[in-house]
Design an enzyme around this catalytic site. Structure first.
Site, PDB file in Angstrom:
ATOM      1  N   MET A   1       0.766  -1.241  -0.008  1.00 47.25           N
ATOM      2  CA  MET A   1       0.106  -0.130   0.019  1.00 47.25           C
ATOM      3  C   MET A   1       0.868   1.244  -0.169  1.00 47.25           C
ATOM      4  O   MET A   1       1.322   1.554  -0.869  1.00 47.25           O
ATOM      5  CB  MET A   1      -1.081  -0.004   1.242  1.00 47.25           C
ATOM      6  CG  MET A   1      -2.383  -0.456   0.831  1.00 47.25           C
ATOM      7  SD  MET A   1      -3.667   0.031   1.449  1.00 47.25           S
ATOM      8  CE  MET A   1      -3.890  -0.471   3.299  1.00 47.25           C
ATOM      9  N   CYS A   2       1.276   1.872   1.093  1.00 46.49           N
ATOM     10  CA  CYS A   2       1.630   3.144   1.377  1.00 46.49           C
ATOM     11  C   CYS A   2       1.105   4.270   1.303  1.00 46.49           C
ATOM     12  O   CYS A   2      -0.068   4.202   0.444  1.00 46.49           O
ATOM     13  CB  CYS A   2       2.934   3.362   0.463  1.00 46.49           C
ATOM     14  SG  CYS A   2       4.297   2.207   0.642  1.00 46.49           S
ATOM     15  N   GLY A   3       1.152   5.414   1.889  1.00 47.60           N
ATOM     16  CA  GLY A   3       0.577   6.443   1.625  1.00 47.60           C
ATOM     17  C   GLY A   3       1.462   7.559   1.399  1.00 47.60           C
ATOM     18  O   GLY A   3       2.588   7.705   1.871  1.00 47.60           O
ATOM     19  N   ARG A  32      -2.354   3.291   5.738  1.00 48.54           N
ATOM     20  CA  ARG A  32      -1.561   2.759   4.665  1.00 48.54           C
ATOM     21  C   ARG A  32      -0.235   2.432   4.758  1.00 48.54           C
ATOM     22  O   ARG A  32       0.351   1.839   3.708  1.00 48.54           O
ATOM     23  CB  ARG A  32      -1.743   3.838   3.398  1.00 48.54           C
ATOM     24  CG  ARG A  32      -3.263   4.407   3.155  1.00 48.54           C
ATOM     25  CD  ARG A  32      -3.356   5.336   1.913  1.00 48.54           C
ATOM     26  NE  ARG A  32      -2.912   4.533   0.786  1.00 48.54           N
ATOM     27  CZ  ARG A  32      -3.606   3.589  -0.013  1.00 48.54           C
ATOM     28  NH1 ARG A  32      -4.856   3.794   0.162  1.00 48.54           N
ATOM     29  NH2 ARG A  32      -2.927   3.344  -1.062  1.00 48.54           N
ATOM     30  N   THR A 146       4.031   7.388   4.396  1.00 52.76           N
ATOM     31  CA  THR A 146       4.058   6.239   5.274  1.00 52.76           C
ATOM     32  C   THR A 146       4.150   4.892   4.663  1.00 52.76           C
ATOM     33  O   THR A 146       3.445   4.939   3.444  1.00 52.76           O
ATOM     34  CB  THR A 146       2.553   6.404   6.062  1.00 52.76           C
ATOM     35  OG1 THR A 146       1.471   6.115   5.009  1.00 52.76           O
ATOM     36  CG2 THR A 146       2.432   7.728   6.635  1.00 52.76           C
TER      37      THR A 146
END
Lengths: 295, 227
Positions: A1-3, A32, A146
Site C-alpha cells: 500500500m503506502c501513503g 496505509r 507512510t
C-alpha cells in the site's frame, strides 16, 4: 500500500503552518503504511549547504561532532540535533569532504541541499512526527510518506523520501519491475544507490534527468517511458513540486488546489482537514499525466 | 431525520445502527455528517431507508447495498457501491476508481466524472455517469447498463459479456471484443428510462451503443497461437 502526502504553499505567510498541516496529513495515512514514515521539508535557505544525517546511536555519534567536523574542514560548521537525525550547516564547497567524513564514521546521509531537510524512521507516523517535532517546522513545501514495505526491508534507509540530488526528493506508492536494469544504467552514469529499494532507483532517475538539463516536467515525463511497474510519484525540488502516475493508475491519488496551496494525498482523508478544502478544486490526477508547480 | 456525526460516533457503530433498521422502520431518513473521506460508510444496508452523506467519502461507500437510497453530497473514493444488489446510490461529485464494480442490481448515478474501471465486472447494476469515465471501464461487464453522458477513456468494454454500454461523447478506444452496435427501439426505451431516473438532461437519440462481438466466448483454434 503506502501513503503519500504533499503540500506546496503558494503564500509566504503560510510558511509557519507547513509542519502542522503536513503532520496531520501524514498521520491520517497511518493505515496505509504503519511500518515507517518520513518527511522532506523545504525550510529556510541556509547560508551554505544543509546536510541531514542519521545515526542509530545519536548520543555518542553526535557528541563532539561539530568540533570534529569543523577541524577536518578547517572551517566552522553548525550541528542541530533532531532525535536520531542532525542537520549540519556547511560552508560552500565543503560537501565532498563532509560526505567522506560521515562515511568514515558510519553516519548515514539522508540528503542535502540549501533548503531541504529529510527525517525518516521506522515506526508509526504519529511517533515519527513527534520525535522530529514535525509540527513546529516551517517551510515552503514538504512531502511525506507512510510505508508498508513490499520490495525491500523495513529499515531507516528503506523509508521514504529518497534523496539522490541536492534539494531533490521522491516518494513512491507502488512497485517497479525494471529497477534492477535501471540500477545498472544509473550506476554507469555515476549514481551509487545505497539500498536494494526500487524507489531509490526512481529518485536516481529523476536526479539523472535533472542533472542532464531536463526540467522537472520533462524528468517526470521520462518516468512514463523508462520506468516499468506501478507508481504514483510525488517529487520535490528546491522550488518545485510534481506528481505523476503510471498509465494503469492503480495506486490512488487525490489532489486539491486553492489560492493558498496545492496538496496531494493518497486518499481524500489526508486532505479533509486542510483549511478551505470545502471550496478547493479537488480532482484525481489522470493516468500518465504530469502535474507540476514551480515558484 | 436521524443524524449521525462521524466526528463523535465510531464508524462501526454507525454501520451497525443503519444495518439494524428493519424493513418497517419508521426511522427512514438518516444524515451522516463529518464523513471526511472515511472508508466503508453505509455499507451492507438492507432496508428501504434514505441515507445522506454530507461530504466526501473514502473507499467502498454504499457497498453491498440492498434497498437503501444513499446520497453522497460530495465525491466518492474507490469502489463506491461495489457489489450493490438493489436500491440507489447518487453521488453529487466525482467517483474514483471502480465505481459500481461487480454490482448485481440497483441504480448508481454519478453526477460528476468517474475514474478508471467504472462498472468493472458489473452483473446487472445500472450506472449513469453525467460526466466522463476513465480507462478500462466495463471490463468483463456481464449484464446491466452503463450510460455515459460525456466521454469514455481507453479500452472501453474490454472482454465484455452482455452488458449494454451507451456513450454520448467520444470513446477514446474500444477494448478487445467490444464493438459499436445498432441502436434499436428497445435500447432507446431502456435509455430513456435510465436517463429519466438519473435526472440526466440528455436525449436517448444522442447516444451510441456498444456491446460484445461475442468472439471471445469460446476457444477458437485460430487463436491457439495467442496462448
Amino acid at each position: 500500500m503506502c501513503g503519500i502526502v504533499g503540500l506546496f504553499l503558494k503564500k509566504e505567510e503560510l510558511r509557519p503552518q507547513l509542519g502542522g498541516l503536513l503532520a496531520d496529513m501524514l498521520i491520517t495515512m497511518t493505515d496505509r503504511g504503519p511500518d515507517s514514515a518520513g518527511i522532506a521539508i523545504y525550510g529556510d535557505e541556509a547560508d551554505g549547504l544543509k546536510m541531514t544525517i542519521q545515526s542509530d546511536t545519536p548520543d555518542s555519534d553526535f557528541a563532539g561532532l561539530e568540533a570534529a567536523l569543523g577541524d577536518v574542514l578547517g572551517q566552522p560548521v553548525t550541528v542541530r540535533v533532531v532525535d536520531t537525525h542532525a542537520v549540519i550547516t556547511l560552508p560552500e564547497g565543503a560537501e565532498p569532504a563532509a560526505r567522506a567524513f560521515m562515511d568514515s564514521r558510519g553516519l548515514r546521509i539522508m540528503g542535502s541541499g540549501t533548503a531541504m531537510e529529510i527525517f525518516k524512521e521506522i515506526g508509526l507516523p504519529k511517533d515519527v512526527a513527534a520525535r522530529f517535532g514535525l509540527r513546529e517546522m516551517a517551510g515552503s513545501h514538504g512531502i511525506g510518506h507512510t510505508r508498508m514495505a513490499t520490495e525491500s526491508a523495513v529499515t531507516t534507509l528503506g523509508a521514504h523520501p529518497f534523496s539522490t540530488g541536492a534539494d531533490q526528493c521522491l516518494v513512491h506508492n507502488g512497485s517497479l519491475s525494471n529497477h534492477n536494469q535501471m540500477r545498472r544504467v544509473l550506476t554507469q552514469k555515476g549514481f551509487a544507490p545505497r539500498t536494494q529499494n526500487d524507489t531509490e532507483i526512481a529518485a536516481c532517475y529523476i536526479s539523472s534527468r535533472l542533472a542532464e538539463g531536463s526540467g522537472l516536467g520533462e524528468a517526470l515525463e521520462g518516468t512514463l517511458e523508462d520506468l516499468d511497474g506501478f507508481f504514483t510519484f510525488v517529487v520535490g525540488t528546491r522550488n518545485g513540486f510534481g506528481v505523476v502516475r503510471d498509465p494503469i493508475a492503480c495506486k490512488p491519488a487525490v489532489m486539491a488546489e486553492t489560492d493558498d496551496y496545492v496538496a496531494f494525498g493518497s486518499e481524500y482523508r489526508a486532505l479533509a482537514n486542510l483549511p478551505g478544502i470545502e471550496t478547493a478544486r479537488v480532482w484525481e490526477p489522470e493516468p500518465a499525466t504530469v502535474y507540476f508547480w514551480e515558484r | 431525520m436521524q443524524t449521525i456525526d462521524l466526528a463523535t460516533t465510531p464508524l462501526r457503530d454507525m454501520n451497525a445502527m443503519l444495518q439494524s433498521q428493519a424493513a418497517q422502520t419508521n426511522q427512514t431518513a438518516w444524515n451522516i455528517v463529518n464523513p471526511k473521506g472515511a472508508h466503508a460508510i453505509a455499507v451492507g444496508l438492507d432496508a428501504p431507508i434514505e441515507v445522506t452523506v454530507s461530504g466526501s467519502t473514502g473507499y467502498y461507500c454504499g457497498g453491498m447495498n440492498k434497498q437503501a437510497s444513499i446520497h453522497i453530497a460530495g465525491s466518492a473514493g474507490p469502489g463506491v457501491a461495489e457489489n450493490m444488489m438493489s436500491g440507489t446510490v447518487v453521488i453529487e461529485g466525482d467517483a474514483s476508481q471502480y465505481a459500481g464494480a461487480t454490482g448485481q442490481g440497483g441504480l448508481l448515478v454519478i453526477k460528476g466524472n468517474a475514474s478508471s474501471r467504472c462498472g468493472i465486472s458489473m452483473k446487472g447494476i445500472d450506472i449513469v455517469v453525467h460526466g466522463n469515465i476513465g480507462h478500462m471501464s466495463a471490463f468483463m461487464a456481464q449484464s446491466g447498463n452503463l450510460v455515459v453522458l460525456g466521454d469514455a477513456g481507453d479500452a472501453l468494454g474490454d472482454s465484455l459479456y452482455e452488458a449494454r454500454l451507451f456513450v454520448r461523447g467520444n470513446v477514446k478506444s474500444l477494448g478487445a471484443d467490444c464493438i459499436e452496435k445498432e441502436m434499436r427501439p428497445e435500447h432507446l426505451e431502456i435509455l430513456r428510462d435510465l436517463l429519466d431516473r438519473a435526472g440526466a438532461d440528455a436525449k436517448p437519440e444522442e447516444f451510441r451503443r456498444y456491446g460484445s462481438a461475442r468472439t471471445l466466448y469460446h476457444f477458437h483454434v485460430d487463436n491457439a497461437s495467442a496462448y
